[in-house]
Write a protein that holds these residues in place. Structure first.
Motif, PDB file in Angstrom:
ATOM      1  N   LYS A 130       4.003  -0.932   0.334  1.00  0.00           N
ATOM      2  CA  LYS A 130       4.433  -1.247   1.701  1.00  0.00           C
ATOM      3  C   LYS A 130       5.664  -0.454   2.094  1.00  0.00           C
ATOM      4  CE  LYS A 130       4.798  -5.646   2.660  1.00  0.00           C
ATOM      5  NZ  LYS A 130       4.999  -7.089   2.359  1.00  0.00           N
ATOM      6  N   LEU A 131       6.636  -0.390   1.168  1.00  0.00           N
ATOM      7  CA  LEU A 131       7.868   0.334   1.502  1.00  0.00           C
ATOM      8  C   LEU A 131       7.566   1.822   1.704  1.00  0.00           C
ATOM      9  CD1 LEU A 131      10.869   0.555   1.991  1.00  0.00           C
ATOM     10  CD2 LEU A 131      11.249   0.618  -0.487  1.00  0.00           C
ATOM     11  N   ALA A 132       6.668   2.371   0.885  1.00  0.00           N
ATOM     12  CA  ALA A 132       6.322   3.791   1.050  1.00  0.00           C
ATOM     13  C   ALA A 132       5.718   4.026   2.434  1.00  0.00           C
ATOM     14  CB  ALA A 132       5.349   4.217  -0.047  1.00  0.00           C
ATOM     15  N   LYS A 133       4.886   3.086   2.879  1.00  0.00           N
ATOM     16  CA  LYS A 133       4.271   3.231   4.204  1.00  0.00           C
ATOM     17  C   LYS A 133       5.334   3.133   5.308  1.00  0.00           C
ATOM     18  CE  LYS A 133      -0.269   1.360   2.972  1.00  0.00           C
ATOM     19  NZ  LYS A 133      -1.361   0.479   3.402  1.00  0.00           N
ATOM     20  N   ILE A 134       6.208   2.143   5.153  1.00  0.00           N
ATOM     21  CA  ILE A 134       7.248   1.937   6.173  1.00  0.00           C
ATOM     22  C   ILE A 134       8.174   3.152   6.230  1.00  0.00           C
ATOM     23  CG2 ILE A 134       9.286   0.518   6.752  1.00  0.00           C
ATOM     24  CD1 ILE A 134       7.722  -1.876   5.445  1.00  0.00           C
ATOM     25  N   ALA A 135       8.559   3.642   5.047  1.00  0.00           N
ATOM     26  CA  ALA A 135       9.562   4.721   5.000  1.00  0.00           C
ATOM     27  C   ALA A 135       9.011   6.045   5.499  1.00  0.00           C
ATOM     28  CB  ALA A 135      10.087   4.866   3.570  1.00  0.00           C
ATOM     29  N   THR A 136       7.712   6.271   5.340  1.00  0.00           N
ATOM     30  CA  THR A 136       7.156   7.565   5.759  1.00  0.00           C
ATOM     31  C   THR A 136       6.445   7.497   7.095  1.00  0.00           C
ATOM     32  OG1 THR A 136       5.068   7.096   4.645  1.00  0.00           O
ATOM     33  CG2 THR A 136       6.719   8.304   3.357  1.00  0.00           C
ATOM     34  N   GLY A 137       6.097   6.292   7.522  1.00  0.00           N
ATOM     35  CA  GLY A 137       5.303   6.159   8.747  1.00  0.00           C
ATOM     36  C   GLY A 137       3.857   6.590   8.522  1.00  0.00           C
ATOM     37  N   ARG A 138       3.496   6.824   7.285  1.00  0.00           N
ATOM     38  CA  ARG A 138       2.103   7.198   6.979  1.00  0.00           C
ATOM     39  C   ARG A 138       1.438   6.036   6.234  1.00  0.00           C
ATOM     40  NH1 ARG A 138       5.025  12.081   5.495  1.00  0.00           N
ATOM     41  NH2 ARG A 138       4.816  11.528   3.295  1.00  0.00           N
ATOM     42  N   SER A 139       0.096   6.096   6.091  1.00  0.00           N
ATOM     43  CA  SER A 139      -0.545   4.913   5.506  1.00  0.00           C
ATOM     44  C   SER A 139      -1.379   5.190   4.259  1.00  0.00           C
ATOM     45  CB  SER A 139      -1.417   4.218   6.557  1.00  0.00           C
ATOM     46  OG  SER A 139      -2.451   5.098   6.939  1.00  0.00           O
ATOM     47  N   GLY A 140      -1.738   6.428   4.011  1.00  0.00           N
ATOM     48  CA  GLY A 140      -2.627   6.696   2.878  1.00  0.00           C
ATOM     49  C   GLY A 140      -1.901   6.638   1.541  1.00  0.00           C
ATOM     50  N   ILE A 141      -2.670   6.375   0.508  1.00  0.00           N
ATOM     51  CA  ILE A 141      -2.129   6.345  -0.860  1.00  0.00           C
ATOM     52  C   ILE A 141      -3.084   7.126  -1.754  1.00  0.00           C
ATOM     53  CG2 ILE A 141      -1.433   4.879  -2.828  1.00  0.00           C
ATOM     54  CD1 ILE A 141       0.259   4.204  -0.392  1.00  0.00           C
ATOM     55  N   ILE A 142      -2.509   7.944  -2.638  1.00  0.00           N
ATOM     56  CA  ILE A 142      -3.341   8.599  -3.651  1.00  0.00           C
ATOM     57  C   ILE A 142      -3.072   7.921  -4.991  1.00  0.00           C
ATOM     58  CG2 ILE A 142      -3.647  10.741  -4.987  1.00  0.00           C
ATOM     59  CD1 ILE A 142      -3.410  12.283  -2.414  1.00  0.00           C
ATOM     60  N   SER A 143      -4.172   7.631  -5.689  1.00  0.00           N
ATOM     61  CA  SER A 143      -4.068   7.067  -7.033  1.00  0.00           C
ATOM     62  C   SER A 143      -4.968   7.893  -7.947  1.00  0.00           C
ATOM     63  CB  SER A 143      -4.483   5.594  -6.995  1.00  0.00           C
ATOM     64  OG  SER A 143      -4.334   5.024  -8.281  1.00  0.00           O
ATOM     65  N   PHE A 144      -5.078   7.475  -9.214  1.00  0.00           N
ATOM     66  CA  PHE A 144      -5.840   8.283 -10.166  1.00  0.00           C
ATOM     67  C   PHE A 144      -6.945   7.472 -10.841  1.00  0.00           C
ATOM     68  CE2 PHE A 144      -1.876  10.440  -9.535  1.00  0.00           C
ATOM     69  CZ  PHE A 144      -2.325  11.740  -9.307  1.00  0.00           C
ATOM     70  N   CYS A 145      -8.027   8.169 -11.151  1.00  0.00           N
ATOM     71  CA  CYS A 145      -9.136   7.548 -11.861  1.00  0.00           C
ATOM     72  C   CYS A 145      -8.589   6.943 -13.160  1.00  0.00           C
ATOM     73  CB  CYS A 145     -10.210   8.579 -12.200  1.00  0.00           C
ATOM     74  SG  CYS A 145     -10.797   9.468 -10.753  1.00  0.00           S
ATOM     75  N   GLY A 146      -9.016   5.740 -13.476  1.00  0.00           N
ATOM     76  CA  GLY A 146      -8.579   5.086 -14.714  1.00  0.00           C
ATOM     77  C   GLY A 146      -7.299   4.283 -14.553  1.00  0.00           C
ATOM     78  N   ALA A 147      -6.676   4.341 -13.361  1.00  0.00           N
ATOM     79  CA  ALA A 147      -5.398   3.643 -13.162  1.00  0.00           C
ATOM     80  C   ALA A 147      -5.588   2.129 -13.162  1.00  0.00           C
ATOM     81  CB  ALA A 147      -4.792   4.055 -11.825  1.00  0.00           C
ATOM     82  N   TYR A 148      -4.536   1.414 -13.573  1.00  0.00           N
ATOM     83  CA  TYR A 148      -4.513  -0.041 -13.412  1.00  0.00           C
ATOM     84  C   TYR A 148      -3.186  -0.425 -12.773  1.00  0.00           C
ATOM     85  CZ  TYR A 148      -5.008  -5.024 -14.127  1.00  0.00           C
ATOM     86  OH  TYR A 148      -5.124  -6.382 -13.903  1.00  0.00           O
ATOM     87  N   HIS A 149      -3.269  -1.099 -11.615  1.00  0.00           N
ATOM     88  CA  HIS A 149      -2.027  -1.493 -10.950  1.00  0.00           C
ATOM     89  C   HIS A 149      -2.000  -2.977 -10.594  1.00  0.00           C
ATOM     90  CE1 HIS A 149      -0.689   2.643 -10.873  1.00  0.00           C
ATOM     91  NE2 HIS A 149      -1.821   3.019 -10.324  1.00  0.00           N
ATOM     92  N   GLY A 150      -3.033  -3.734 -10.954  1.00  0.00           N
ATOM     93  CA  GLY A 150      -2.980  -5.175 -10.702  1.00  0.00           C
ATOM     94  C   GLY A 150      -4.167  -5.672  -9.916  1.00  0.00           C
ATOM     95  N   MET A 151      -4.176  -6.983  -9.688  1.00  0.00           N
ATOM     96  CA  MET A 151      -5.376  -7.642  -9.179  1.00  0.00           C
ATOM     97  C   MET A 151      -5.265  -8.144  -7.738  1.00  0.00           C
ATOM     98  SD  MET A 151      -8.067  -7.853 -11.131  1.00  0.00           S
ATOM     99  CE  MET A 151      -8.175  -6.518 -12.293  1.00  0.00           C
TER     100      MET A 151
END
Ligand code: PMP
Length: 457
Positions: A130-151
């Motif tokens: 959320k903070l990344a979106k607010i701070a940049t005014g952009r909305s997309g996120i890049i992540s990586f295959c195999g990643a785990y960030h929660g449920m």
């Protein structure tokens, strides 16, 4: 334990648990016990069997179970009438804890700000996104295959594993996945250093491409070592490239250190192996010394959100800050990071030795006391890089045989084929030897059982 009648049978508790609790519970299927007590790296079930715990609360218990400093911090806090709950109001305990955490971060403590979150790693991931979106005014996120960030929904959206995603529609839009440098099963099929370079260039060219089809994202989120994804360390040059490219494009680089952070890899943070400085760092698990706590540390320049932009009732767990403080103090004072490096290296060496006897141990990898063994089927043809296909049946049998030999170890990775060792960071060399003895016995049993089952099938 006064007043608490303890039945002697695991089966008794497991049967009741199956009637009381959700079908989504997972660990009881792998480790069918009821725990009576625990100390250090050891857990005792209600039948009196002692297990060597190489799961340590999914990497949470840096100092093992019930370390005297952690228990002392809880007692001390209670004796001083510490408020248990403060929302995000400050206290002397919180003040000292913030200072300690800030001093661990790269550069100067003044460069950073902390956002306390609602105690889970996933909530801190949500806050960072959320903070990344607010701070940049952009909305997309890049992540990586195999990643785990929660449920939670946002965190699950940037998680690779399709299992828990497939039946949940309407996840966060604007997420793009790119391949992660998984050298044993190189996504480019080339392997080695060439693949590391190519995968870095791929990210760069993708972001430079004005016709990539993907609008410039707010952030890239990455684990310096994928944990749940199968203990896959990102090579240093790839992380360095990621940092360079994100900086050049003004894209926020979020390092998820929930599992690999706080000494697990032999450095305070796993990204330190690459000597990079992230824009945001997500922390949970070990930072709370065994009690629930999570936070995002971010570069002060991004502190552009308004009061209340990320809230949550349980952001002020004072006991967790006290136990977190005690844990960080003990780690610094008693050379726990040296222990991680030394016992981790010895364990890795012994695993390599075992690999000669058990070729099903296809790949041994990790850093410090975050180790993984990818279990493969050597009866099936290897791919062009010489890696045999994963052997989920054998890895499952191996986990069970470990458990029967009183060794608790989790699995992860594609098809659950990676046996993972996440012991307390205070594991001794002697305990490391016991891990290897029990694992060796389990490998004998599991390989024999799977072979026999194959012959009779
Ligand atoms: N990120 C990483 C790297 C993790 O390993 C985990 C948990 N295994 C999470 C985020 C989510 O943490 P939690 O389960 O506390 O929500």
């Amino acid at each position: 334990m006064e007043g608490l009648a303890i039945s002697i049978s695991n089966a008794h508790y497991l049967e009741r648990q199956s009637r009381f609790e959700s079908n989504a519970r997972s660990y009881p299927h792998k480790f069918p016990i009821a725990i009576k007590s625990a100390q250090g790296a050891w857990v005792t079930d209600v039948e009196g069997r002692q297990y060597l715990d190489c799961l340590s609360g999914a990497g949470t218990l840096a100092l093992g179970h019930n370390h005297s400093a952690v228990i002392g911090a809880i007692r001390d806090a209670l004796d001083h009438q510490l408020p248990l709950h403060t929302l995000d109001l400050t206290t002397p305990i919180k003040d000292a804890f913030c200072e300690t955490v800030l001093k661990l971060l790269p550069g100067s403590p003044e460069d950073w700000r902390l956002q306390f979150c609602g105690s889970t790693g996933a909530d801190a991931v949500e806050a960072a996104l959320k903070l990344a979106k607010i701070a940049t005014g952009r909305s997309g996120i890049i992540s990586f295959c195999g990643a785990y960030h929660g449920m939670t929904h946002g965190a699950l959206s940037v998680t690779g594993n399709l299992g828990p995603k497939t039946s949940v529609g309407g996840l966060m839009p604007g997420v793009q996945f790119l391949p992660y440098p998984y050298s044993y099963r190189c996504p480019l099929g080339i392997g080695g250093e060439a693949a590391v370079i190519a995968l870095g260039v791929l990210v760069e060219r993708f972001l430079d491409d004005v016709e990539s089809g993907v609008i410039k994202p707010a952030a890239i989120i990455v684990e310096a070592i994928q944990g749940e994804g199968g203990v896959i360390p990102a090579p240093v040059p790839w992380l360095v490239k990621l940092r360079e490219v994100t900086r050049r494009h003004g894209i926020i680089l979020i390092l998820d250190e929930v599992q690999a952070g706080i000494g697990r890899t032999g450095q305070w943070f796993a990204f330190e192996h690459a000597k990079i400085v992230p824009d945001m760092i997500v922390l949970s698990k070990a930072i709370g010394g065994g009690l629930p706590l999570s936070l995002v540390a971010y570069q002060a320049g991004y502190d552009v959100w308004s009061p209340g932009a990320h809230a949550g009732t349980f952001r002020g767990n004072q006991l967790a800050m006290a136990t977190g403080q005690a844990t960080l103090d003990i780690m610094a004072k008693t050379g726990v990071l040296d222990n991680v490096r030394s016992v981790g290296a010895a364990l890795e060496h012994s695993l390599m030795h075992l690999q000669r006897r058990f070729p099903c141990m296809g790949d041994i990898r990790g850093r410090g006391l975050m180790l993984g063994i990818e279990i493969v089927d050597t009866e099936l043809s290897p791919d062009s890089l010489g890696s045999h296909p994963a052997h989920p049946r054998l890895s499952q049998a191996l986990q069970r045989a470990c458990f029967d030999n009183q060794l608790i170890a989790e699995r992860g990775g594609r098809h659950g084929a990676v046996l993972r060792l996440l012991p307390p960071l205070t594991l001794t060399h002697q305990e490391g030897d016991i891990v290897i003895e029990r694992l060796e016995a389990a490998l004998e049993t599991a390989t024999r059982a799977v072979q026999e089952a194959t012959v009779h099938a």
